[in-house]
Design an enzyme around this catalytic site. Structure first.
Site: not given
Ligand code: PGA
Length: 257
Positions: A13, A15, A99, A101, A171, A177, A217
């Site tokens: 991903n 983003k 997602h 976000e 998630e 993140g 992460s």
């Molecule tokens: P991350 O993000 O691996 O940076 O924690 C995962 C995601 O948002 O899909």
């Protein structure tokens, strides 16, 4: 639940990162690094503006391309949105739906996730539906209820016969993140809750065959321990997917079972 083989899927991903040139450079560096890794399906999820160049760069390779979001309608006056028809016409095969976000910053709800999932399935796009609890929800002991509500909400009114391609990503929002990966115990428990809800909402058969990815992460050094778990069928990777070597190591390390 009956034991079935589920091919791992590792998704990047990206983003809102990368320019078209950077995205193409990634694909060119990445493809040779994963040429021998046929144990897993590999999916890249770039921003909409990058989709044409990334689809082109990955043509004739095993790597598949996903949208990060889509509208549920085929077309219409929805400024800023991307339709399933547009994704399909570009050569996109998968799509992320819900997602965290998008839920946090763009008012995505269980209802819109459900509409998008129905539309993706109807259009033959492989949906990767994201669910996960906030830190406050975990601390309040609400994790199971949240995961059940989000999963049931996404799957409401879905015909099990039409949902064979469904993929879910667990998630936990507190792990995205932050560098705080869920422990294998936490992830395993959550994946079992989600699988049980898929059985309730769809069928035991689909619950056994649906891939549930872990995200939050994921790094090269924690991939193996997570992917070794029976109920974890791959990973959705943000930060560590932006660099070709790091993401290729995650793909390699996912061959844990
Ligand atoms: P991350 O993000 O691996 O940076 O924690 C995962 C995601 O948002 O899909």
């Amino acid at each position: 639940m009956p034991k079935v083989t589920r091919k791992p899927l590792i998704a990047a991903n990206w983003k809102m990162f990368k320019t078209p040139d950077e995205a193409v450079a990634f694909v060119q560096a990445f493809i040779p690094l994963v040429a021998t890794h046929s144990h897993a399906e590999i999916v890249l999820c770039p921003s909409p503006a990058l989709l044409p160049v990334v689809v082109e760069a990955a043509r004739n390779t095993p790597v598949r391309i996903a949208g990060q979001n889509m509208h549920w309608k085929d077309q219409g006056a929805y400024t800023g949105e991307t339709s399933p028809l547009q994704l399909k016409a570009l050569g996109v095969t998968h799509v992320l739906i819900g997602h965290s976000e998008r839920r946090q910053y763009f008012n995505e709800t269980d209802e819109t996730v459900n509409l998008k999932l129905k539309s993706a399935l109807a259009h033959g796009l492989v949906p990767i539906v994201c669910v996960g609890e906030l830190l406050a929800e975990r601390e309040a002991g609400q994790t199971a209820a949240v995961l059940e509500r989000q999963t049931a909400g996404a799957l409401a009114g879905i015909d099990p016969a039409a949902a064979k391609t469904l993929i879910v990503a667990y998630e936990p929002v507190w792990a995205i993140g932050t560098g705080k990966t869920a422990t294998p115990e936490i992830a395993d428990e959550a994946h079992k809750i989600i699988r049980a809800q898929i059985a309730k909402s769809l069928s035991a058969e689909l619950a056994a065959s649906t891939r549930i990815l872990y995200g939050g992460s994921v790094k090269p050094d924690n991939t193996a321990i997570l992917c070794a778990l029976d109920d974890i069928d791959g990973a959705l990777v943000g930060g560590a997917s932006l660099e070709a070597v790091s993401f290729s190591q995650i793909v390699a390390n996912s061959a844990a079972k």
